[in-house]
Design a protein around this motif. Structure first.
Motif, mmCIF file in Angstrom:
data_model
loop_
_atom_site.group_PDB
_atom_site.id
_atom_site.type_symbol
_atom_site.label_atom_id
_atom_site.label_comp_id
_atom_site.label_asym_id
_atom_site.label_seq_id
_atom_site.Cartn_x
_atom_site.Cartn_y
_atom_site.Cartn_z
ATOM 1 N N GLU A 96 -93.665 55.078 56.803
ATOM 2 C CA GLU A 96 -93.747 53.741 57.158
ATOM 3 C C GLU A 96 -95.065 53.083 56.475
ATOM 4 O O GLU A 96 -95.955 53.598 56.667
ATOM 5 N N VAL A 97 -94.838 51.791 55.887
ATOM 6 C CA VAL A 97 -95.746 51.291 55.317
ATOM 7 C C VAL A 97 -96.686 50.450 56.755
ATOM 8 O O VAL A 97 -96.224 49.541 57.350
ATOM 9 N N THR A 98 -97.826 51.001 56.794
ATOM 10 C CA THR A 98 -98.569 50.161 58.050
ATOM 11 C C THR A 98 -99.502 49.158 57.695
ATOM 12 O O THR A 98 -99.650 48.564 58.672
ATOM 13 N N SER A 99 -100.011 48.922 56.442
ATOM 14 C CA SER A 99 -100.857 47.815 56.154
ATOM 15 C C SER A 99 -100.994 47.650 54.650
ATOM 16 O O SER A 99 -100.682 48.686 53.946
ATOM 17 N N GLY A 100 -101.182 46.452 54.364
ATOM 18 C CA GLY A 100 -101.355 46.195 53.049
ATOM 19 C C GLY A 100 -102.219 45.048 52.718
ATOM 20 O O GLY A 100 -102.403 44.250 53.423
ATOM 21 N N ARG A 101 -102.782 45.015 51.499
ATOM 22 C CA ARG A 101 -103.679 44.064 51.086
ATOM 23 C C ARG A 101 -103.786 43.899 49.641
ATOM 24 O O ARG A 101 -103.463 44.708 48.707
ATOM 25 N N LYS A 102 -104.465 42.659 48.997
ATOM 26 C CA LYS A 102 -104.627 42.646 47.608
ATOM 27 C C LYS A 102 -106.167 42.742 47.265
ATOM 28 O O LYS A 102 -106.879 42.325 48.142
ATOM 29 N N GLU A 103 -106.306 43.644 46.353
ATOM 30 C CA GLU A 103 -107.792 43.865 45.904
ATOM 31 C C GLU A 103 -107.824 43.501 44.456
ATOM 32 O O GLU A 103 -107.217 44.386 43.541
ATOM 33 N N ASN A 104 -108.447 42.562 43.973
ATOM 34 C CA ASN A 104 -108.337 41.987 42.679
ATOM 35 C C ASN A 104 -106.999 41.798 42.279
ATOM 36 O O ASN A 104 -106.144 40.886 42.724
ATOM 37 N N SER A 105 -106.489 42.515 41.088
ATOM 38 C CA SER A 105 -105.116 42.249 40.712
ATOM 39 C C SER A 105 -104.347 43.308 41.185
ATOM 40 O O SER A 105 -102.961 43.470 40.832
ATOM 41 N N ARG A 106 -104.568 44.404 42.064
ATOM 42 C CA ARG A 106 -103.795 45.326 42.649
ATOM 43 C C ARG A 106 -103.420 45.285 44.155
ATOM 44 O O ARG A 106 -104.450 44.643 44.772
ATOM 45 N N PHE A 107 -102.284 45.598 44.546
ATOM 46 C CA PHE A 107 -102.191 45.661 45.934
ATOM 47 C C PHE A 107 -102.169 47.058 46.442
ATOM 48 O O PHE A 107 -101.916 48.113 45.724
ATOM 49 N N ILE A 108 -102.843 47.212 47.664
ATOM 50 C CA ILE A 108 -103.376 48.720 48.206
ATOM 51 C C ILE A 108 -102.296 48.753 49.553
ATOM 52 O O ILE A 108 -102.463 47.928 50.482
ATOM 53 N N LEU A 109 -101.521 49.819 49.576
ATOM 54 C CA LEU A 109 -100.748 49.939 50.796
ATOM 55 C C LEU A 109 -101.371 51.094 51.287
ATOM 56 O O LEU A 109 -101.491 52.170 50.868
ATOM 57 N N GLU A 110 -101.182 51.171 52.567
ATOM 58 C CA GLU A 110 -101.545 52.386 53.520
ATOM 59 C C GLU A 110 -100.013 52.636 54.230
ATOM 60 O O GLU A 110 -99.338 51.692 54.736
ATOM 61 N N SER A 111 -99.758 53.699 54.122
ATOM 62 C CA SER A 111 -98.439 54.305 54.700
ATOM 63 C C SER A 111 -98.599 55.481 55.922
ATOM 64 O O SER A 111 -99.843 55.902 55.784
ATOM 65 N N SER A 112 -97.703 55.724 56.590
ATOM 66 C CA SER A 112 -97.588 56.870 57.460
ATOM 67 C C SER A 112 -97.750 58.095 56.690
ATOM 68 O O SER A 112 -98.359 59.309 57.250
ATOM 69 N N LYS A 113 -97.861 58.279 55.386
ATOM 70 C CA LYS A 113 -98.054 59.501 54.506
ATOM 71 C C LYS A 113 -99.008 59.479 53.609
ATOM 72 O O LYS A 113 -99.350 60.335 52.884
ATOM 73 N N GLY A 114 -99.496 58.334 53.356
ATOM 74 C CA GLY A 114 -100.629 58.366 52.099
ATOM 75 C C GLY A 114 -101.017 56.716 51.804
ATOM 76 O O GLY A 114 -100.684 55.675 52.558
ATOM 77 N N ARG A 115 -101.837 56.801 50.711
ATOM 78 C CA ARG A 115 -102.171 55.454 50.286
ATOM 79 C C ARG A 115 -101.577 55.334 48.697
ATOM 80 O O ARG A 115 -101.466 56.315 48.011
ATOM 81 N N TYR A 116 -101.254 53.904 48.525
ATOM 82 C CA TYR A 116 -100.757 53.674 47.064
ATOM 83 C C TYR A 116 -101.570 52.391 46.739
ATOM 84 O O TYR A 116 -102.058 51.509 47.268
ATOM 85 N N SER A 117 -101.557 52.100 45.218
ATOM 86 C CA SER A 117 -101.975 50.835 44.851
ATOM 87 C C SER A 117 -100.747 50.427 43.818
ATOM 88 O O SER A 117 -99.924 51.416 43.259
ATOM 89 N N CYS A 118 -100.466 49.152 43.609
ATOM 90 C CA CYS A 118 -99.283 48.979 42.695
ATOM 91 C C CYS A 118 -99.503 47.463 42.168
ATOM 92 O O CYS A 118 -100.449 46.553 42.724
ATOM 93 N N LYS A 119 -98.987 47.174 41.221
ATOM 94 C CA LYS A 119 -99.371 45.910 40.466
ATOM 95 C C LYS A 119 -98.157 44.684 41.105
ATOM 96 O O LYS A 119 -98.587 43.575 41.293
#
Ligand SMILES: Cc1cc2nc3c(=O)[nH]c(=O)nc-3n(C[C@H](O)[C@H](O)[C@H](O)COP(=O)(O)OP(=O)(O)OC[C@H]3O[C@@H](n4cnc5c(N)ncnc54)[C@H](O)[C@@H]3O)c2cc1C
Length: 325
Positions: A96-119
């Motif tokens: 489950e994606v539990t939160s997300g935010r934009k930092e500079n030009s990347r999105f940062i996602l927190e999930s029930s299993k880890g952290r991701y960044s994406c364009k």
């Protein structure tokens, strides 16, 4: 933290369709799904028949062939599993994606299993997980449900269905077949225009033959343990009751959308996330929405039939941006 170029949140038909288009364009992507693929369809009533033909539920030009014109829930589940296998899609299920935010030009996602960044980020989370509230006393009692699966548990039970659209009408017909004592209450003074025209005569006939108790212009005031209090034309009355199905619609998770910076617009049907319909990009650069979530409160305007094409627009836009960068 793992970086992936595009993350799609939600593996419903529209999220899957977006994934297929990214896959076809050779783009790097991952789908993150909190349940299993097509979770919303899995949650449909067990014996649900689609109102759409199988061709109109197909994604990525992968044929969906059924003998009957309109497929059943189980056939669609098989079809979407086969589509995932056919296109060899990258999906993390039960995450489950539990939160997300934009930092500079990347999105940062927190999930029930880890952290991701994406364009690029595509939100395709649907609306089925957030039922509308009744705002009456007793609505959180265990006997109140917003989802109907099967009629058998309600044999010889007093069941109240709240709402007058397809979900209510379909559930009422199933419950009547299983010898439930069914009462339907609807706020409006006539059947909804959206009720499937081939189902309405059957429902209306059951009402006319007093097999289903239908109350128009009626509100629920209180849900008690063994009864419900209703109000019709200013008069209150109480009926015995064992179970309540509140089929009053669902809404997107607006808090999640807003936390990502997506603006919400008010239109004649209520709230809807801002997006460019040509690209499905929101007011946040690189952030897209796909599927029924784009309809906001008016889920009757986007279905699988048309939401399945959002992925093509999004993939084209991402592909164009990548070529230009
Ligand atoms: C009973 C019924 C019958 C219907 N019949 C038809 C029909 O005949 N034809 C038609 O076109 N439409 C029909 N619809 C509407 C159709 O189901 C929806 O329009 C469709 O499911 C929308 O697809 P979607 O991909 O946008 O969202 P969904 O199918 O709702 O998929 C969203 C996905 O996102 C996942 N998710 C949500 N939040 C998160 C999170 N935080 N992290 C990770 N994953 C998340 C969910 O688990 C879900 O799998 C019907 C709906 C119902 C209820």
């Amino acid at each position: 933290m793992k970086h992936i170029e595009t993350i799609i949140v939600g593996a419903g038909p529209c999220g899957l369709s977006a994934a297929i288009e990214l896959e076809k364009n050779g783009l790097d992507y991952l789908v993150i799904e909190k349940g299993n693929i097509a979770q919303a369809i899995f949650n449909y009533p067990t014996h649900q028949t689609f109102f759409s033909s199988s061709e109109k539920l197909s994604i990525g030009d992968f044929p969906f062939i059924t003998e009957a014109h309109k497929p059943k829930r189980n056939q669609a589940l098989v079809y979407y599993r086969e589509a995932v296998k056919h296109f060899d899609l990258n999906i993390n299920t039960y995450e489950e994606v539990t939160s997300g935010r934009k930092e500079n030009s990347r999105f940062i996602l927190e999930s029930s299993k880890g952290r991701y960044s994406c364009k690029y980020l595509i939100i395709a989370t649907g609306y089925y997980g957030q039922p509308n509230a009744l705002n009456v006393p007793g609505e959180h009692k265990a006997k109140v449900s917003h989802y109907f699966k099967e009629a058998h548990p309600f044999f010889n039970q007093n069941v109240l269905i709240i709402g007058g659209k397809n979900s209510s009408v379909d559930a009422a017909i199933e419950l009547e077949k299983a010898d439930s004592n069914v009462t339907v209450v609807y706020r409006q003074d006539a059947y909804s225009q959206s009720v499937k025209p081939w189902v309405l005569p059957q429902f209306d006939s059951l009402v006319k033959h007093e097999k289903i108790n239908m109350h128009f212009s009626t509100d629920v005031k209180d849900i008690k343990n063994d009864s419900v209090v209703l109000e019709k034309n200013g008069e209150t009355f109480e009926i015995v009751n064992d179970h309540v199905f509140a089929m009053i619609g669902y809404r997107p998770d607006y808090r999640f959308l807003q936390s990502l910076g997506i603006e919400l617009n008010e239109n004649e049907f209520g709230t809807a996330p801002y997006h460019n319909p040509g690209t499905m990009e929101t007011n946040v650069n690189g952030l897209y929405i796909a599927g029924v979530i784009a309809a906001g409160n008016d889920a009757n305007t986007i279905f699988i039939e048309n939401g399945r094409f959002h992925g093509v627009r999004i993939a084209d836009d991402i592909f164009r941006k990548e070529k230009e960068s």
